[in-house]
Design a protein around this motif. Structure first.
Motif, short mmCIF file in Angstrom:
data_model
loop_
_atom_site.label_atom_id
_atom_site.label_comp_id
_atom_site.label_asym_id
_atom_site.label_seq_id
_atom_site.Cartn_x
_atom_site.Cartn_y
_atom_site.Cartn_z
N ALA A 115 0.92 -1.38 -0.08
CA ALA A 115 -0.34 0.10 0.04
C ALA A 115 0.96 0.99 0.16
O ALA A 115 0.53 2.07 -0.87
CB ALA A 115 -1.01 -0.43 1.81
N MET A 116 1.87 1.46 1.14
CA MET A 116 2.81 2.51 0.41
C MET A 116 3.83 2.34 -0.95
O MET A 116 3.77 3.84 -0.81
CB MET A 116 4.12 2.04 2.02
CG MET A 116 4.84 3.58 2.18
SD MET A 116 6.23 3.52 3.26
CE MET A 116 7.03 2.23 2.54
N PHE A 117 3.75 1.56 -1.29
CA PHE A 117 4.57 1.45 -2.58
C PHE A 117 3.89 2.30 -3.46
O PHE A 117 4.08 2.93 -4.75
CB PHE A 117 4.92 0.60 -3.26
CG PHE A 117 6.00 0.47 -4.37
CD1 PHE A 117 7.32 0.95 -4.64
CD2 PHE A 117 5.50 -0.21 -5.22
CE1 PHE A 117 7.75 0.58 -5.89
CE2 PHE A 117 5.73 -0.25 -6.72
CZ PHE A 117 6.52 0.04 -7.10
N LEU A 118 2.36 1.64 -3.48
CA LEU A 118 1.00 2.39 -4.32
C LEU A 118 1.47 3.97 -4.29
O LEU A 118 1.07 4.60 -4.91
CB LEU A 118 0.39 1.51 -4.40
CG LEU A 118 0.42 -0.43 -5.01
CD1 LEU A 118 -0.48 -0.54 -4.92
CD2 LEU A 118 0.55 0.25 -6.19
N ARG A 119 1.09 4.13 -2.56
CA ARG A 119 0.79 5.41 -2.80
C ARG A 119 2.01 6.64 -3.32
O ARG A 119 1.91 7.76 -3.27
CB ARG A 119 0.62 6.12 -1.42
CG ARG A 119 -0.57 5.91 -0.66
CD ARG A 119 -0.80 5.78 0.86
NE ARG A 119 0.50 5.68 2.17
CZ ARG A 119 -0.30 4.51 2.23
NH1 ARG A 119 -1.40 3.68 3.10
NH2 ARG A 119 0.96 3.95 2.77
N LYS A 160 1.53 6.67 -6.61
CA LYS A 160 0.84 7.84 -7.13
C LYS A 160 1.45 9.09 -7.31
O LYS A 160 0.96 10.10 -7.77
CB LYS A 160 -0.40 7.89 -6.16
CG LYS A 160 -1.46 8.60 -7.00
CD LYS A 160 -2.58 7.99 -5.66
CE LYS A 160 -4.07 9.02 -5.66
NZ LYS A 160 -5.03 8.87 -5.12
N GLY A 161 2.23 9.20 -5.83
CA GLY A 161 2.89 10.58 -5.91
C GLY A 161 3.69 11.37 -6.85
O GLY A 161 3.39 12.41 -7.22
N ILE A 162 4.05 10.22 -7.23
CA ILE A 162 5.52 10.66 -7.78
C ILE A 162 4.42 11.05 -9.73
O ILE A 162 5.34 12.21 -9.87
CB ILE A 162 6.13 9.24 -8.50
CG1 ILE A 162 7.42 9.36 -7.37
CG2 ILE A 162 6.93 9.79 -9.26
CD1 ILE A 162 8.65 7.96 -7.18
N PHE A 163 3.28 9.82 -9.79
CA PHE A 163 2.90 10.70 -11.42
C PHE A 163 1.97 11.44 -11.24
O PHE A 163 1.11 11.58 -12.98
CB PHE A 163 2.55 9.23 -11.68
CG PHE A 163 3.87 8.02 -12.12
CD1 PHE A 163 5.39 8.37 -12.67
CD2 PHE A 163 4.14 6.82 -11.76
CE1 PHE A 163 5.96 7.82 -13.30
CE2 PHE A 163 5.28 6.41 -11.78
CZ PHE A 163 6.36 7.23 -12.84
N GLU A 210 -3.72 18.94 -10.57
CA GLU A 210 -4.46 17.87 -9.62
C GLU A 210 -3.92 18.12 -8.10
O GLU A 210 -5.33 18.91 -7.03
CB GLU A 210 -4.24 16.29 -9.59
CG GLU A 210 -4.52 16.06 -11.37
CD GLU A 210 -4.44 14.34 -11.49
OE1 GLU A 210 -4.65 13.67 -12.57
OE2 GLU A 210 -3.06 13.68 -10.31
N GLN A 211 -2.92 18.85 -7.35
CA GLN A 211 -2.49 18.54 -6.16
C GLN A 211 -3.64 19.87 -5.94
O GLN A 211 -3.77 20.51 -4.87
CB GLN A 211 -1.06 18.25 -5.68
CG GLN A 211 -0.65 17.24 -6.42
CD GLN A 211 -1.11 16.67 -4.86
OE1 GLN A 211 -0.99 16.95 -3.86
NE2 GLN A 211 -1.00 15.02 -5.30
N ARG A 212 -2.68 21.28 -6.93
CA ARG A 212 -3.27 22.63 -6.47
C ARG A 212 -5.19 22.08 -6.75
O ARG A 212 -5.94 22.74 -5.55
CB ARG A 212 -3.94 23.50 -7.79
CG ARG A 212 -1.64 23.45 -7.63
CD ARG A 212 -1.31 24.88 -8.55
NE ARG A 212 0.61 25.04 -8.91
CZ ARG A 212 0.98 26.00 -9.46
NH1 ARG A 212 0.63 25.61 -10.53
NH2 ARG A 212 2.41 25.73 -8.90
N ALA A 213 -5.72 21.75 -7.59
CA ALA A 213 -7.36 21.43 -7.76
C ALA A 213 -7.89 20.94 -6.03
O ALA A 213 -9.18 21.44 -5.82
CB ALA A 213 -7.81 21.16 -8.90
N LYS A 214 -6.92 19.69 -5.50
CA LYS A 214 -7.56 19.42 -4.65
C LYS A 214 -7.60 20.77 -3.08
O LYS A 214 -8.26 20.10 -2.03
CB LYS A 214 -6.19 18.04 -3.94
CG LYS A 214 -6.92 17.05 -5.03
CD LYS A 214 -6.22 15.46 -4.56
CE LYS A 214 -5.90 14.04 -5.93
NZ LYS A 214 -5.68 13.20 -5.52
#
Length: 83
Positions: free
Chosen positions: A54-58, A61-64, A69-73
């Motif tokens: 789960a940590m690897f997938l997060r 996700k953070g890298i790609f 998207e971050q600003r919109a969130k």
């Protein structure tokens, strides 16, 4: 020093004779304690695999994910909490 050398030599000679005996080649199989130990190690590995995956997938996700998207969130979050 001679005593230590003689002791070591006698232990090595006795150990090689014990390994060559036919009784040393017979195995009794796995006992209950060894099966419980193997199961415990397998459970530890499985319970560490899930959070690690789960940590690897997060991390991926953070890298790609894009910065837009971050600003919109962040904007959406600020708009919800401003009431």
């Amino acid at each position: 020093m001679k005593v230590l050398s003689a002791t070591t030599a006698s232990l090595v000679l006795n150990a090689t004779q014990a390994m060559a005996s036919p009784a040393a080649t017979e195995t009794g199989g796995l006992g209950l304690a060894s099966l419980i130990f193997i199961a415990f190690i397998a459970m530890v590995a499985l319970f560490q695999l899930m959070p690690g995956l789960a940590m690897f997938l997060r991390i991926l996700k953070g890298i790609f994910s894009s910065e837009a998207e971050q600003r919109a969130k962040e904007v959406a979050k600020d708009n919800r909490t401003s009431l």
